[in-house]
Design an enzyme around this catalytic site. Sequence first.
Site, PDB file in Angstrom:
ATOM      1  N   CYS A  77       0.825  -1.215   0.000  1.00  0.00           N
ATOM      2  CA  CYS A  77       0.000   0.000   0.000  1.00  0.00           C
ATOM      3  C   CYS A  77       0.856   1.261   0.000  1.00  0.00           C
ATOM      4  O   CYS A  77       0.678   2.155  -0.819  1.00  0.00           O
ATOM      5  CB  CYS A  77      -0.935  -0.001   1.205  1.00  0.00           C
ATOM      6  N   CYS A  82      -1.662   1.733  -2.927  1.00  0.00           N
ATOM      7  CA  CYS A  82      -2.656   2.786  -2.687  1.00  0.00           C
ATOM      8  C   CYS A  82      -2.082   4.203  -2.705  1.00  0.00           C
ATOM      9  O   CYS A  82      -2.641   5.096  -3.356  1.00  0.00           O
ATOM     10  CB  CYS A  82      -3.343   2.568  -1.337  1.00  0.00           C
ATOM     11  N   LYS A  85      -0.379   5.329  -6.098  1.00  0.00           N
ATOM     12  CA  LYS A  85      -1.470   5.294  -7.081  1.00  0.00           C
ATOM     13  C   LYS A  85      -2.380   6.507  -6.935  1.00  0.00           C
ATOM     14  O   LYS A  85      -2.711   7.187  -7.907  1.00  0.00           O
ATOM     15  CB  LYS A  85      -2.248   3.980  -6.904  1.00  0.00           C
ATOM     16  N   TYR A 219      -8.624  -3.769 -11.114  1.00  0.00           N
ATOM     17  CA  TYR A 219      -8.614  -2.357 -10.713  1.00  0.00           C
ATOM     18  C   TYR A 219      -7.209  -1.789 -10.793  1.00  0.00           C
ATOM     19  O   TYR A 219      -7.019  -0.607 -11.105  1.00  0.00           O
ATOM     20  CB  TYR A 219      -9.236  -2.161  -9.326  1.00  0.00           C
ATOM     21  N   GLU A 223      -6.663   1.494 -13.011  1.00  0.00           N
ATOM     22  CA  GLU A 223      -6.163   2.690 -12.308  1.00  0.00           C
ATOM     23  C   GLU A 223      -4.867   3.187 -12.930  1.00  0.00           C
ATOM     24  O   GLU A 223      -4.693   4.391 -13.149  1.00  0.00           O
ATOM     25  CB  GLU A 223      -5.974   2.370 -10.826  1.00  0.00           C
ATOM     26  N   HIS A 488     -26.935  20.393  -0.310  1.00  0.00           N
ATOM     27  CA  HIS A 488     -27.076  20.975  -1.646  1.00  0.00           C
ATOM     28  C   HIS A 488     -26.068  22.099  -1.857  1.00  0.00           C
ATOM     29  O   HIS A 488     -25.848  22.904  -0.963  1.00  0.00           O
ATOM     30  CB  HIS A 488     -28.498  21.518  -1.799  1.00  0.00           C
ATOM     31  N   GLU A 493     -26.049  14.194  -2.802  1.00  0.00           N
ATOM     32  CA  GLU A 493     -27.469  14.386  -2.513  1.00  0.00           C
ATOM     33  C   GLU A 493     -28.346  13.653  -3.522  1.00  0.00           C
ATOM     34  O   GLU A 493     -29.516  13.354  -3.246  1.00  0.00           O
ATOM     35  CB  GLU A 493     -27.825  15.872  -2.486  1.00  0.00           C
TER      36      GLU A 493
END
Length: 513
Positions: A77, A82, A85, A219, A223, A488, A493
């Site tokens: 990671c 992670c 990346k 992935y 990625e 908002h 939302e």
Amino acid sequence: MAALCKWRHRLKPAVFFQNAARRQLSDKHDYDLLVIGGGSGGLACSKEAAQFGKKVAVLDYVESSPKGTKWGLGGTCVNVGCIPKKLMHQAALLGGAVKDAQKYGWRIPSPITHDWLTMAPAVQDYIRSLNWGHRVQLQDKKVKYLNLKGSLMDGHTVRAVSETGKESVFTAGNIVIATGGRPKYPTHIPGSLEYGISSDDIFWLKESPGKTLVVGASYVALECAGFLTGIGLDTSVMVRSIPLRGFDQQIACLVTDYMGSYGTKFHWKCSPSKVEKLETGRLLVSWTDLDSGKEDQDTFDTVLWAVGRTPETRALSLEKVGVKMNRETGKIIVSADEATSVPNIYAIGDIAEGRPELTPTAIQAGKLLARRLFGKSSKLMDYDCVPTTVFTPLEYGSVGLSEEEAVRRHGEDGIEVFHAFYKPLEFTVAERDASQCYIKMVCLREGAQRILGFHFTGPNAGEVTQGFALAIKCGATYTQLMATVGIHPTSAEEIIKLHITKRSGLDPTVTGC
């Protein structure tokens, strides 16, 4: 009274010897806990155990990649996963933001170009700071860090070898294996190992990878292809079967559709057959179209293999001590409490069979294991409803079941799927295509309609998904979702406004603000 005092005095030697026996029992090992593997899960487990005053050590040794890439403490990671990346993904997003900025009135000199030689060292320097930070944390918590390669001798004994070949032997009351995995190479393809690289190398390249072919559709593949395209490199992805296996396939197709419109080229249903190095130094890749059988080829500067990962079990001597593994996957078979088939030996993270290959689950599992071993806890890791995000150009966040899995478990008539295509406000003035920005909520059809799965593509998908993950983990229902007030104007939302079902056949495109 004197007789009673005399009796107590005679008791003291017996108590002394009992305490000495207990000390001898606890001191018969070098460590209370020895962790093999200094990645996210192993470090979390070791530091948590140290909190209980236990004597703890971490063995961590990184074998160089076939291209010679090596890194420091922290595991996949931190070093080749992670963190780098996400930073390179951010670099790509900034490139898009600069282009958008012109629509918002910013005068940007053209052409806009990206410099790998500026970005890569900055990312690498940050990673090195994390390596150092992990070492400092271990020292602060009195965890012994040993840059040694560990293998099992028995249920309490580990053989450790240094880079120079010097051997040491350590014993521990409990051993945790957390060695993670490494990228696979398709060695049956000529030239794959000699001329290709993997995710172990891409973040540490000293020069731009140039025109790149990414082989795979995991992935990791998407990625990497995404940020390479985003920083302006000619990037292609070769897909043998389906993208993002294990994820919701409707969403997976939206992700790759967006990438295609973003500039990434896709070779669908194709399989590479050979990689050759030309006199110019470029790589000639040959492949076969699996549908037509037609052969094709093209030249690239870099070939990145992202065809899966294999657990780091080869050098652990697991079979020698009786630790059972899945023959097909090479992963260690564990019970619900992370225990292996050998008492006092545990396995966490990517190396454990049936566990999500995700950093946060390894961290949580490591902490909970330490608490059970030393803190009188009985709490087990819950691997259901684990959220995750794929950091492709259009990010994809999810938690819970895919639509396919929900149908498999409950039947088509047992679920209700609420969905919507929406346009993020920030896309409007910039005139960006939002046709793949989509929300899907998979629910039980009856009663209050408990939410089974949530899927979101759009900006900041990880941030959006993390919040909804808590609600879904707590058993949130569609009824409760509809009673929630939105913030908002946000993309999130739109989730609490979902009202159109797939079953209705109505157009789910959001209109208005």
